[in-house]
Design an enzyme around this catalytic site. Sequence first.
Site, short mmCIF file in Angstrom:
data_model
loop_
_atom_site.label_atom_id
_atom_site.label_comp_id
_atom_site.label_asym_id
_atom_site.label_seq_id
_atom_site.Cartn_x
_atom_site.Cartn_y
_atom_site.Cartn_z
N ASP A 280 -16.95 66.46 -26.67
CA ASP A 280 -15.67 67.09 -26.77
C ASP A 280 -14.65 66.94 -25.88
O ASP A 280 -15.07 66.21 -24.89
CB ASP A 280 -16.20 68.65 -26.70
CG ASP A 280 -17.21 69.18 -28.02
OD1 ASP A 280 -16.99 68.45 -29.06
OD2 ASP A 280 -18.17 69.80 -27.66
N TYR B 63 -28.30 63.99 -22.35
CA TYR B 63 -27.18 64.82 -21.69
C TYR B 63 -27.50 65.42 -20.31
O TYR B 63 -28.75 65.66 -20.08
CB TYR B 63 -26.77 65.95 -22.45
CG TYR B 63 -25.99 65.53 -23.49
CD1 TYR B 63 -24.67 65.24 -23.63
CD2 TYR B 63 -26.61 65.46 -24.71
CE1 TYR B 63 -24.06 65.08 -24.69
CE2 TYR B 63 -25.96 65.05 -25.98
CZ TYR B 63 -24.72 64.91 -25.90
OH TYR B 63 -23.82 64.32 -27.00
#
Length: 438
Positions: free
Chosen positions: A146, A217
């Site tokens: 994002d 992540y």
Amino acid sequence: MGFLSKLWRLGKPDFKPSHDKFEYTKWNKDQLIKRIIDLEGERKRKADEEGVDNDIPAIKRRKSSKGELRKRKKKDKPFDYSKYNTRFVALKFAYLGWNYNGLAIQKEPTPLPTVEGTILQAMNACKLVPSMTPQEFNFSRCGRTDKGVSAMNQVISLRVRSNLTNEQQLEKSFDSKEINYVHILNQILPDDIRVSAVCLRPPKGFDARFSCQNRHYRYLFSSFGLDIEKMKEAASLYEGEHDFRNFCKLDGSKQITNYRRTIERSSILKLDDGMLCFDLVGSAFLWHQVRCMMANLFLVGQGLENVSLISDMLNVQKVTKKPIYDMASDVPLVLYDCSFSGLEWSANDLSDFKSLQSNRRVFSLALDYKMKSAIANIFADILSVDQTDLGGRTRINLGDGKGKVVTTYEKMLQRKVMDSVETVNKKFKRRKTPKSEV
């Protein structure tokens, strides 16, 4: 007088034959010829200094050399991709996300450039791809990030121009004669996007998205005001296969019905610089999943929710609709790594001058941010910034240092809820269905 007339035309206006310094009437023929040659040379030198080409008529003279004119003519000629071979490659790269409107290239203009748009623009500029349309060269990305999110080992696969024949591309011995994709792109790309390696021969059927085995992540955060032991206990509850519909943004356009994802590792780690991180490894992730998971961990760490909140939210029979809550900030999130099998990565030699040039730019960028961080800390110390006194209010930690201040905290399972997955999908289909078919 023919020689004198020639001298008059070649000399400056104030050079007259009768001038004391040059009494041309007393010169013999050899002297006059030498003088003409000197003046011709002087005029040519002056023309060269001013960028004037004497072979171009005066009315068309431009301040350009013959070489520049040839380059301009060559530049105006369209590049013919059909004269070159192509090859399918995978590229590994890193980027700092806060200056970009996310990874994926967008059809409509965005407030900030996208990472992919910047990379494809660079590729198109150096004639590696024929256009900015990914479908034309079999483009695929590993993990879509994002706006604001960074990545350290992102991967894309695509077909690019090659210097080699199809047969030579199969032989590793010809790799040194191939286009240096890593170097040429790093010369054009901004400093906060760096290509680190290329795989010249991906396995048959390779796709950067579907061939990825897992995605790793990390979400960075400060321990200020948080119970880290409780957060560690809560984070471990994410491990395994679960339905994560209460930990993502529901998107009717994708018509997703299966929200089950497998988390291989979920833990809280301490980093060398005093920061901590939520370390997460999984096969695949939903939209905004990591940021939603982190937002709930913050609530547990602040003591606003019990550790059992995570188990309750994962139980979609108990919590059938997603409660309304704010996601954690985007900037601290990093796609740390992506795992593939069968890829042989080739990077530039770190001792090579070409690599040193790129490394110098990265070092300069990192030092710049480090200096700014140090100055910002001094700034906060001088102003005696205090995060504890909020006049009885509660600040919900969202990872950005500001958070969300509320007068009274409302427990997660007592909040209003969003539409169910089924309702979200139905509403989107209804909007997209032509009225004649309703």
